[in-house]
Every structure is written in C-alpha cells, then in structure tokens.
Design a protein around this motif. Structure first.
Motif, PDB file in Angstrom:
ATOM      1  N   LEU A 131      27.458 -33.365   3.850  1.00 12.00           N
ATOM      2  CA  LEU A 131      26.764 -32.123   3.510  1.00 12.00           C
ATOM      3  C   LEU A 131      25.700 -32.429   2.467  1.00 12.00           C
ATOM      4  O   LEU A 131      25.863 -33.305   1.636  1.00 12.00           O
ATOM      5  N   ALA A 132      24.626 -31.692   2.486  1.00 15.38           N
ATOM      6  CA  ALA A 132      23.519 -31.918   1.556  1.00 15.38           C
ATOM      7  C   ALA A 132      23.709 -31.145   0.260  1.00 15.38           C
ATOM      8  O   ALA A 132      22.751 -30.895  -0.456  1.00 15.38           O
ATOM      9  N   VAL A 133      24.943 -30.751  -0.041  1.00 13.51           N
ATOM     10  CA  VAL A 133      25.245 -29.998  -1.262  1.00 13.51           C
ATOM     11  C   VAL A 133      26.415 -30.665  -1.975  1.00 13.51           C
ATOM     12  O   VAL A 133      27.263 -31.284  -1.337  1.00 13.51           O
ATOM     13  N   ASP A 134      26.433 -30.513  -3.309  1.00 17.18           N
ATOM     14  CA  ASP A 134      27.574 -31.020  -4.055  1.00 17.18           C
ATOM     15  C   ASP A 134      28.651 -29.939  -4.115  1.00 17.18           C
ATOM     16  O   ASP A 134      28.485 -28.841  -3.558  1.00 17.18           O
ATOM     17  N   ALA A 135      29.746 -30.246  -4.792  1.00 15.11           N
ATOM     18  CA  ALA A 135      30.880 -29.322  -4.843  1.00 15.11           C
ATOM     19  C   ALA A 135      30.495 -27.976  -5.450  1.00 15.11           C
ATOM     20  O   ALA A 135      30.916 -26.928  -4.957  1.00 15.11           O
ATOM     21  N   SER A 136      29.698 -27.991  -6.520  1.00 14.78           N
ATOM     22  CA  SER A 136      29.335 -26.729  -7.168  1.00 14.78           C
ATOM     23  C   SER A 136      28.509 -25.845  -6.246  1.00 14.78           C
ATOM     24  O   SER A 136      28.760 -24.646  -6.130  1.00 14.78           O
ATOM     25  N   GLU A 137      27.525 -26.412  -5.583  1.00 14.60           N
ATOM     26  CA  GLU A 137      26.693 -25.609  -4.701  1.00 14.60           C
ATOM     27  C   GLU A 137      27.477 -25.124  -3.482  1.00 14.60           C
ATOM     28  O   GLU A 137      27.307 -23.984  -3.033  1.00 14.60           O
ATOM     29  N   LEU A 138      28.373 -25.954  -2.963  1.00 12.75           N
ATOM     30  CA  LEU A 138      29.206 -25.547  -1.840  1.00 12.75           C
ATOM     31  C   LEU A 138      30.118 -24.390  -2.241  1.00 12.75           C
ATOM     32  O   LEU A 138      30.208 -23.382  -1.536  1.00 12.75           O
ATOM     33  N   HIS A 139      30.765 -24.514  -3.393  1.00 13.80           N
ATOM     34  CA  HIS A 139      31.635 -23.447  -3.869  1.00 13.80           C
ATOM     35  C   HIS A 139      30.825 -22.179  -4.159  1.00 13.80           C
ATOM     36  O   HIS A 139      31.248 -21.065  -3.825  1.00 13.80           O
ATOM     37  N   GLY A 140      29.657 -22.338  -4.765  1.00 10.20           N
ATOM     38  CA  GLY A 140      28.798 -21.188  -5.020  1.00 10.20           C
ATOM     39  C   GLY A 140      28.394 -20.489  -3.737  1.00 10.20           C
ATOM     40  O   GLY A 140      28.397 -19.253  -3.653  1.00 10.20           O
ATOM     41  N   ARG A 165      22.441 -21.302  -7.335  1.00  8.73           N
ATOM     42  CA  ARG A 165      21.598 -21.394  -6.130  1.00  8.73           C
ATOM     43  C   ARG A 165      22.448 -21.203  -4.874  1.00  8.73           C
ATOM     44  O   ARG A 165      22.065 -20.492  -3.945  1.00  8.73           O
ATOM     45  N   GLY A 166      23.597 -21.862  -4.848  1.00  5.21           N
ATOM     46  CA  GLY A 166      24.495 -21.699  -3.709  1.00  5.21           C
ATOM     47  C   GLY A 166      24.962 -20.259  -3.561  1.00  5.21           C
ATOM     48  O   GLY A 166      24.998 -19.715  -2.454  1.00  5.21           O
ATOM     49  N   PHE A 167      25.316 -19.632  -4.679  1.00  3.24           N
ATOM     50  CA  PHE A 167      25.792 -18.249  -4.648  1.00  3.24           C
ATOM     51  C   PHE A 167      24.735 -17.335  -4.043  1.00  3.24           C
ATOM     52  O   PHE A 167      25.036 -16.512  -3.173  1.00  3.24           O
TER      53      PHE A 167
END
Length: 188
Positions: free
Chosen positions: A21-30, A109-111
């Motif tokens: 995935l092109a996102v880290d854990a924080s962005e994925l969770h967000g 940003r993810g949120f």
C-alpha cells in the motif's frame, strides 16, 4: 497475536508494507476512521477496496485479511466507545517528535480522504461545529511543523493529538452515531 489483541502502529505498518500500500499505518488508520466516521460501511467488501487503496504487493493472505477485519472492528468499537477511548494510531511516544508530528498530519490526510469517500462532507446536514472540525483537520493535514523548544513542541503535539481524537469521535457521533447503537433493549 490473538483475535482480541489490539492492533498497534508497528503491526499495521508492517501489514501496509506487505500489501504494497502507498500509505503508512497512520494514514491507513486515518482513512479507515474517516470512512467510518462519515457513515461508511464495508458491507462484506474488503477494506482496501472500500478505501480505494491499490495493493502493489501480493494478494493478502488469510491472516492479513483477518488483521484488516480486526482493525475495522477495533476502529468501529473505539469510535463508538462511550468512555471516549478512541486513539488515532500513531508511532509510540518514544519515537522522535518530528516523526510523530508527521504521522499526525498523515492521519489527518487519511481521515479527510476516508470521510470524503462517504460523501458526508458534502451533506448540507453537517452542523456548523462539524464543518469547522473538518476545516481544522484540513489545516492540520496541510501543515508543516516547525520545531523549537522541545518541551513546548511536545505539549503542542499532545494538544493537537487530543483535538484530533475528540474531533474524530464527534464527527462519528454526528454522521454515523445511530448506526452503531445496540438494536435490542433500551438505551439509558
């Protein structure tokens, strides 16, 4: 890891890397939390499909899929927790301040992306408070942090973290609140 264990930042970050995935854990969770807060549901679909995330890695193993499903259940429960136990998934407090601040921006940003997928942000029914919260999260998502006094910076990050934590729960209560209430019995 048992089925009841809380999924932490490092475990989710490793999963994100395994799936490409092109996102880290924080962005994925967000992203997941924004999607849930906006009233989104998976309806039996996969998390990566619901969030429009392309996995460049191998197809997710059964254990990876189980972890994603646990993450969804964990996030739903935390967002709806009457004891206000929700926490954005960020690196541990012993990590450098700059890394934690950047992760908070990634989470925001993810949120916003996940929330936007539900269409809830375009609803004219959002309260003025909810609209203001979204604008504040947008500001945080686009911020570049300047660091000076470490003690003051740490205090500022704690305040921003608390704002984001409460903001996510407030938006969830407004946009998805009735969906997660128990269906049987009386609410007191």
């Amino acid at each position: 890891m048992t089925a009841d264990e809380i999924i932490g930042y490092d475990e989710l970050d490793a999963l994100s890397a395994r799936l490409g995935l092109a996102v880290d854990a924080s962005e994925l969770h967000g992203s997941l939390c924004g999607f849930l807060a906006g009233g989104g549901t998976l309806d039996g679909g996969s998390l990566t499909s619901a969030l429009h995330l392309d996995a460049a890695g191998d197809t997710a193993s059964a254990s990876d899929q189980a972890m994603l499903q646990r993450l969804v259940r964990q996030s739903e429960a935390e967002l709806a927790d009457p004891e206000l136990g929700f926490e954005p998934l960020l690196p541990a407090d012993d990590r450098p301040l700059s890394e934690r601040a950047e992760a908070l921006g990634d989470w925001c940003r993810g949120f916003l992306g996940g929330f936007g997928l539900t269409g809830a942000g375009t609803h004219a029914k959002l309260s003025d408070e909810a609209q203001e919260i979204l604008r504040d999260i947008e500001t945080l998502a686009g911020s570049a942090f300047d660091f000076g006094d470490e003690s003051e910076d740490e205090d500022a990050l704690i305040e921003l973290h608390e704002f984001v934590r409460m903001a996510a729960m407030l938006l969830h209560a407004e946009c998805a609140g009735g969906r997660n209430r128990p269906t049987g019995g009386t609410l007191h």
